[in-house]
Design an enzyme around this catalytic site. Structure first.
Site, short mmCIF file in Angstrom:
data_model
loop_
_atom_site.label_atom_id
_atom_site.label_comp_id
_atom_site.label_asym_id
_atom_site.label_seq_id
_atom_site.Cartn_x
_atom_site.Cartn_y
_atom_site.Cartn_z
N GLY A 46 27.56 52.81 3.95
CA GLY A 46 27.95 51.48 4.37
C GLY A 46 29.35 51.49 4.95
N GLN A 51 37.34 48.34 7.62
CA GLN A 51 37.68 49.74 7.38
C GLN A 51 38.03 50.49 8.67
OE1 GLN A 51 33.97 50.21 4.84
NE2 GLN A 51 35.30 51.73 3.92
N CYS A 91 33.91 54.99 -1.81
CA CYS A 91 34.31 54.23 -0.62
C CYS A 91 34.93 55.19 0.38
CB CYS A 91 35.33 53.17 -1.03
SG CYS A 91 35.89 52.16 0.36
N LEU A 92 34.53 55.06 1.64
CA LEU A 92 35.08 55.94 2.68
C LEU A 92 36.59 55.72 2.85
CD1 LEU A 92 32.24 55.69 5.35
CD2 LEU A 92 32.69 57.57 3.75
N HIS A 133 29.83 45.32 -2.12
CA HIS A 133 30.99 46.21 -1.89
C HIS A 133 31.58 45.96 -0.49
CE1 HIS A 133 33.03 50.32 -2.12
NE2 HIS A 133 33.06 50.05 -0.81
N GLU A 134 30.69 45.94 0.51
CA GLU A 134 31.16 45.78 1.89
C GLU A 134 31.75 44.39 2.13
OE1 GLU A 134 31.46 48.41 3.38
OE2 GLU A 134 30.01 49.61 2.27
N HIS A 137 35.30 44.14 1.27
CA HIS A 137 36.20 44.64 2.32
C HIS A 137 36.60 43.51 3.28
CE1 HIS A 137 36.46 48.94 1.66
NE2 HIS A 137 35.15 49.08 1.59
ZN ZN Z 1 34.19 50.72 0.84
#
Ligand code: ZN
Length: 185
Positions: A46, A51, A91-92, A133-134, A137
């Site tokens: 995701g 991000q 998380c990236l 989660h997204e 962000h």
């Molecule tokens: Zn993330």
């Protein structure tokens, strides 16, 4: 398509609150394509526009094994939440860190697709958790915000050290030992 740079914690730009998407045009479709390429390359399951330093309410997700189920959520809004699901998240933007985060188990979600069409869906399991989660962000929130300050300090130190070891060069995609089963989002 182009690969975009993923911002990493504690970059202050990750704290930006995203604005609604209002134009469903070719630029938006290009942004979606670039985000999928960036997410698949990372690799992750995701990615929120925040991000990649694009502060509009857009999320891309693909939780399928075969990386063949791309899903786009634009201007997502949770209408209802139920149940509790706590699982290990990554998380990236916080590479190599995984920890438990409390989420709702099921959500009813309204969002738009790339054409601007409004869809309401019931989601559960990993997809529901990933969407939550997204969406965090898009509010400038990160999963580490759910952890203790002590843990966050440790995470910042670890990421700092890793960045120094990388010598400021771009992180190589893939090959993060031990966590291949927990891709970041
Ligand atoms: Zn993330």
């Amino acid at each position: 398509m182009a690969r975009l740079t993923i911002l990493e914690y504690p970059d202050p730009r990750l704290r930006t609150k995203a604005a609604p998407v209002t134009r469903f045009d070719a630029d938006l479709k290009r942004q979606i394509a670039d985000m999928f390429e960036t997410m698949y390359t990372a690799p992750g399951i995701g990615l929120a526009a925040t991000q990649v330093d694009w502060h509009y309410r857009l999320v891309v997700i693909d939780i399928s094994e075969g990386k063949n189920d791309p899903q786009v959520f634009i201007n997502p809004e949770i209408l209802e939440k139920s149940g509790a699901a706590t699982g290990e998240e990554g998380c990236l933007s916080v590479p190599g860190i995984y920890d438990d985060v409390p989420r709702a188990e099921r959500i009813r979600l309204r969002s738009q697709d790339a054409e601007g069409k409004v869809l309401t869906r019931e989601l559960d399991g990993m997809l529901a958790v990933c969407v939550q989660h997204e969406m965090d962000h898009l509010e400038g929130r990160l999963f580490v915000d759910y952890l203790s300050e002590l843990k966050r300090q440790r995470i910042r130190k670890k990421l700092d050290k890793e960045r120094r070891e990388r010598g400021g060069t771009a992180r190589k995609a893939g090959a993060r030992q031990g966590h291949s089963s927990s891709p970041g989002t």
